[in-house]
Design a protein around this motif. Structure first.
Motif, short mmCIF file in Angstrom:
data_model
loop_
_atom_site.label_atom_id
_atom_site.label_comp_id
_atom_site.label_asym_id
_atom_site.label_seq_id
_atom_site.Cartn_x
_atom_site.Cartn_y
_atom_site.Cartn_z
N ARG A 50 0.85 -1.19 0.00
CA ARG A 50 0.00 0.00 0.00
C ARG A 50 0.89 1.24 0.00
N PRO A 51 0.44 2.34 -0.58
CA PRO A 51 1.27 3.55 -0.52
C PRO A 51 1.34 4.07 0.92
N GLU A 167 -4.51 9.12 -1.20
CA GLU A 167 -5.05 8.98 0.16
C GLU A 167 -3.95 9.07 1.21
N VAL A 168 -2.73 9.37 0.76
CA VAL A 168 -1.58 9.52 1.66
C VAL A 168 -0.94 10.88 1.39
N ALA A 169 -0.02 11.27 2.26
CA ALA A 169 0.65 12.56 2.11
C ALA A 169 1.50 12.59 0.84
N VAL A 170 1.46 13.73 0.16
CA VAL A 170 2.30 13.99 -1.01
C VAL A 170 3.10 15.26 -0.74
N ASN A 196 -8.13 17.70 -7.57
CA ASN A 196 -8.71 16.46 -7.05
C ASN A 196 -8.86 16.51 -5.54
N SER A 197 -8.73 17.69 -4.96
CA SER A 197 -8.92 17.93 -3.53
C SER A 197 -7.93 17.20 -2.66
N SER A 198 -6.70 17.11 -3.12
CA SER A 198 -5.66 16.47 -2.29
C SER A 198 -5.00 17.49 -1.39
N ASP A 199 -4.58 17.05 -0.23
CA ASP A 199 -3.79 17.88 0.67
C ASP A 199 -2.31 17.65 0.34
#
Length: 200
Positions: A50-51, A167-170, A196-199
């Motif tokens: 999983r990432p 779904e993980v930190a970038v 895409n509404s990513s944090d």
């Protein structure tokens, strides 16, 4: 994915298990690769891994624009970058019928042999002119500046490696003074992630 699976098999031979969470980072070409591997893991390409987090560094996230900039000699080592792109993509997709359609004489007789896996980057750079306009035909440069048809279709996935919702930190890393891969590439990636509404 093959490397991850091989590492897992190797670790298990010695009685160890790898953490399922994969921390992924890559520099330059590794930047888009980081995003592609992260997306594949999030889409369950493997039942185990999983990432965990993504950290792409100075990636050409808008490959169409990067290659167009190289065609216009707007990046350092433009002829080297574009020759690498042209020869490798030609081997996969057939970008030209003959080397002479892409490369000016006398380079049409030598460029493809430079990218045989046996030449160092410094050797290749020394054998090429410093600008793309000296190395490539104007017809080929126009094709790169304004890709159409199959070339445009093949470039699109590499212009959209950040166009998903992790779904993980970038954490994007890039120096504003980068003369090879423009900082705008990371802004391109950030824009797609934000859409895409990513944090980040």
């Amino acid at each position: 994915m093959d490397a991850l699976r091989a590492a897992r098999a190797f670790a298990r031979r010695d009685g160890h298990d790898l953490d399922q969470r994969v921390l992924i980072s890559g520099f330059s070409q590794g930047g888009p690769a980081t995003m592609m591997v992260g997306r594949a893991l999030q889409q369950n390409i493997d039942p185990y891994f999983r990432p965990g987090a993504l950290a792409p560094i100075a990636g050409p996230f808008n490959l169409s624009r990067f290659e167009a900039a190289a065609a216009d000699d707007e990046v350092a080592r433009s002829s080297l970058y574009l020759a690498y792109f042209a020869t490798s993509w030609h081997r996969m997709y057939g970008l030209y019928a003959t080397p002479g359609q892409a490369f000016r004489a006398p380079y049409d007789k030598t460029v493809e042999s430079l990218f045989d896996g046996n030449h160092e980057a410094s050797e290749i750079a020394a054998a090429l002119p410093t600008t793309s306009k000296e190395l490539f035909t104007e017809e080929f440069l126009q094709k790169v500046r304004n890709p159409t048809g199959e070339l445009r279709q093949k470039l699109k996935p590499l212009d959209t490696t950040c166009d998903w919702r992790p779904e993980v930190a970038v954490h994007l890393f890039h120096a504003r003074g980068d003369k090879d891969v423009a900082f705008a590439n990371s802004l391109h990636c950030q824009g797609q992630l934000t859409a895409n509404s990513s944090d980040q």
